[in-house]
Design a protein around this motif. Structure first.
Motif, short mmCIF file in Angstrom:
data_model
loop_
_atom_site.label_atom_id
_atom_site.label_comp_id
_atom_site.label_asym_id
_atom_site.label_seq_id
_atom_site.Cartn_x
_atom_site.Cartn_y
_atom_site.Cartn_z
N ILE A 7 0.84 -1.20 0.00
CA ILE A 7 0.00 0.00 0.00
C ILE A 7 0.88 1.25 0.00
O ILE A 7 0.63 2.20 -0.74
N LYS A 8 1.93 1.25 0.84
CA LYS A 8 2.84 2.40 0.89
C LYS A 8 3.51 2.61 -0.47
O LYS A 8 3.66 3.72 -0.94
N LYS A 9 3.93 1.52 -1.09
CA LYS A 9 4.60 1.61 -2.39
C LYS A 9 3.64 2.16 -3.45
O LYS A 9 4.00 3.02 -4.25
N THR A 10 2.40 1.70 -3.44
CA THR A 10 1.39 2.17 -4.39
C THR A 10 1.09 3.65 -4.17
O THR A 10 1.00 4.43 -5.12
N LEU A 11 0.96 4.07 -2.90
CA LEU A 11 0.72 5.48 -2.59
C LEU A 11 1.89 6.34 -3.05
O LEU A 11 1.69 7.44 -3.58
N LEU A 12 3.10 5.86 -2.85
CA LEU A 12 4.28 6.59 -3.28
C LEU A 12 4.29 6.74 -4.81
O LEU A 12 4.61 7.81 -5.33
N GLN A 13 3.90 5.70 -5.52
CA GLN A 13 3.84 5.78 -6.98
C GLN A 13 2.77 6.78 -7.43
O GLN A 13 2.98 7.56 -8.36
N ILE A 14 1.62 6.77 -6.77
CA ILE A 14 0.54 7.70 -7.12
C ILE A 14 0.97 9.13 -6.86
O ILE A 14 0.75 10.03 -7.69
N LEU A 15 1.60 9.39 -5.71
CA LEU A 15 2.06 10.75 -5.40
C LEU A 15 3.14 11.20 -6.38
O LEU A 15 3.16 12.37 -6.79
N SER A 16 4.02 10.30 -6.78
CA SER A 16 5.05 10.64 -7.76
C SER A 16 4.41 11.01 -9.10
O SER A 16 4.81 11.97 -9.75
N LEU A 17 3.41 10.27 -9.50
CA LEU A 17 2.71 10.56 -10.75
C LEU A 17 2.00 11.92 -10.69
O LEU A 17 2.09 12.71 -11.63
N ILE A 18 1.34 12.20 -9.58
CA ILE A 18 0.67 13.50 -9.42
C ILE A 18 1.68 14.64 -9.48
O ILE A 18 1.46 15.66 -10.11
N LEU A 20 4.62 14.65 -11.01
CA LEU A 20 5.10 14.79 -12.39
C LEU A 20 4.07 15.48 -13.28
O LEU A 20 4.41 16.30 -14.13
N LEU A 21 2.79 15.15 -13.09
CA LEU A 21 1.74 15.81 -13.87
C LEU A 21 1.67 17.29 -13.54
O LEU A 21 1.46 18.13 -14.42
N GLY A 22 1.83 17.63 -12.27
CA GLY A 22 1.82 19.03 -11.86
C GLY A 22 2.96 19.81 -12.49
O GLY A 22 2.80 20.94 -12.95
N ILE A 23 4.15 19.22 -12.52
CA ILE A 23 5.30 19.88 -13.13
C ILE A 23 5.10 20.07 -14.63
O ILE A 23 5.39 21.12 -15.18
N SER A 24 4.54 19.07 -15.30
CA SER A 24 4.33 19.19 -16.75
C SER A 24 3.31 20.28 -17.06
O SER A 24 3.44 20.98 -18.06
N ASN A 25 2.27 20.44 -16.22
CA ASN A 25 1.29 21.51 -16.44
C ASN A 25 1.94 22.88 -16.30
O ASN A 25 1.68 23.79 -17.07
N VAL A 26 2.80 23.05 -15.30
CA VAL A 26 3.48 24.33 -15.10
C VAL A 26 4.38 24.62 -16.30
O VAL A 26 4.43 25.73 -16.82
N ALA A 27 5.11 23.62 -16.78
CA ALA A 27 6.00 23.82 -17.92
C ALA A 27 5.20 24.16 -19.17
O ALA A 27 5.59 25.03 -19.95
N TYR A 28 4.06 23.50 -19.39
CA TYR A 28 3.24 23.77 -20.56
C TYR A 28 2.65 25.18 -20.49
O TYR A 28 2.58 25.88 -21.49
N ALA A 29 2.24 25.61 -19.31
CA ALA A 29 1.64 26.94 -19.15
C ALA A 29 2.65 28.04 -19.42
O ALA A 29 2.28 29.14 -19.79
N GLN A 30 3.95 27.75 -19.26
CA GLN A 30 4.97 28.76 -19.46
C GLN A 30 5.51 28.78 -20.88
O GLN A 30 6.37 29.58 -21.20
N MET A 31 5.00 27.90 -21.75
CA MET A 31 5.45 27.90 -23.15
C MET A 31 4.95 29.17 -23.83
O MET A 31 3.83 29.61 -23.58
N PRO A 32 5.78 29.76 -24.69
CA PRO A 32 5.34 31.00 -25.35
C PRO A 32 4.19 30.73 -26.33
O PRO A 32 4.16 29.71 -27.01
#
Length: 185
Positions: A7-18, A20-32
């Motif tokens: 369960i801990k491993k699965t939660l860690l994977q889910i949090l890592s995915l969230i 990474l998705l958050g970082i990609s949204n910020v990077a996309y929003a800053q594209m000219p």
């Protein structure tokens, strides 16, 4: 014990995915944003026109003994009316990049209750008015731009200004256009 570590491993994977998705949204929003190439004159000022992407619906038709009859595509733009209102002789300013001025055309849309529809799914089948010196008053502008105004007034209704040579933006063949509305009197 094994179940809590899984369960801990699965939660860690889910949090890592969230994360990474958050970082990609910020990077996309800053594209000219791409520089606008089509403007409309409003009170003597160039205002960038808003792009709108078509949507495609496939009517399946009927299957009669293995033969499909009545199948067709419908290409439309969502919304009852464009937010860009113009007079009967709008003035466009176009800075063609990978195309020519002659690649642009006006197409009148058919109004429906909650959308505006192209007369036919394929642009080359729609009745359009190509931007050329026969139908438009064209003036050269600095930086390879053109001021374009129809010689004849447009009828009230919904229109798009579209690059006929563009490549479709998805496998359904959807296009990007600039919509505007000519209100009735």
């Amino acid at each position: 014990m094994k179940s809590s570590s899984m369960i801990k491993k699965t939660l860690l994977q889910i949090l890592s995915l969230i994360f990474l998705l958050g970082i990609s949204n910020v990077a996309y929003a800053q594209m000219p944003e791409p520089e606008p190439t089509v403007f409309i004159m409003v009170n003597g000022n160039q205002t960038p026109m808003r792009t709108i992407t078509s949507q495609t619906e496939e009517k399946k038709g009927w299957d009669i003994q293995g033969i499909t009859v009545g199948k067709k595509l419908i290409r439309y733009f969502w919304g009852k009316q464009s937010k860009q209102l113009t007079d009967q002789k709008p003035c466009f300013v176009i800075y063609p990049k990978e195309c020519t001025l002659n690649d642009y055309a006006l197409i009148r849309l058919n109004k429906r209750r909650d959308h505006r529809r192209l007369p036919y799914a394929e642009l080359n089948e729609c009745g359009y008015t190509r931007i050329n010196i026969d139908s438009f008053v064209i003036e050269n502008l600095p930086d390879m731009g053109f001021s374009v105004r129809p010689k004849e007034g447009l009828f009230p209704g919904e229109y798009i200004l579209v690059n006929l040579k563009q490549t479709p933006c998805n496998e359904s063949g959807d296009i990007v256009a600039y919509d505007f509305s000519v209100p009735g009197k």
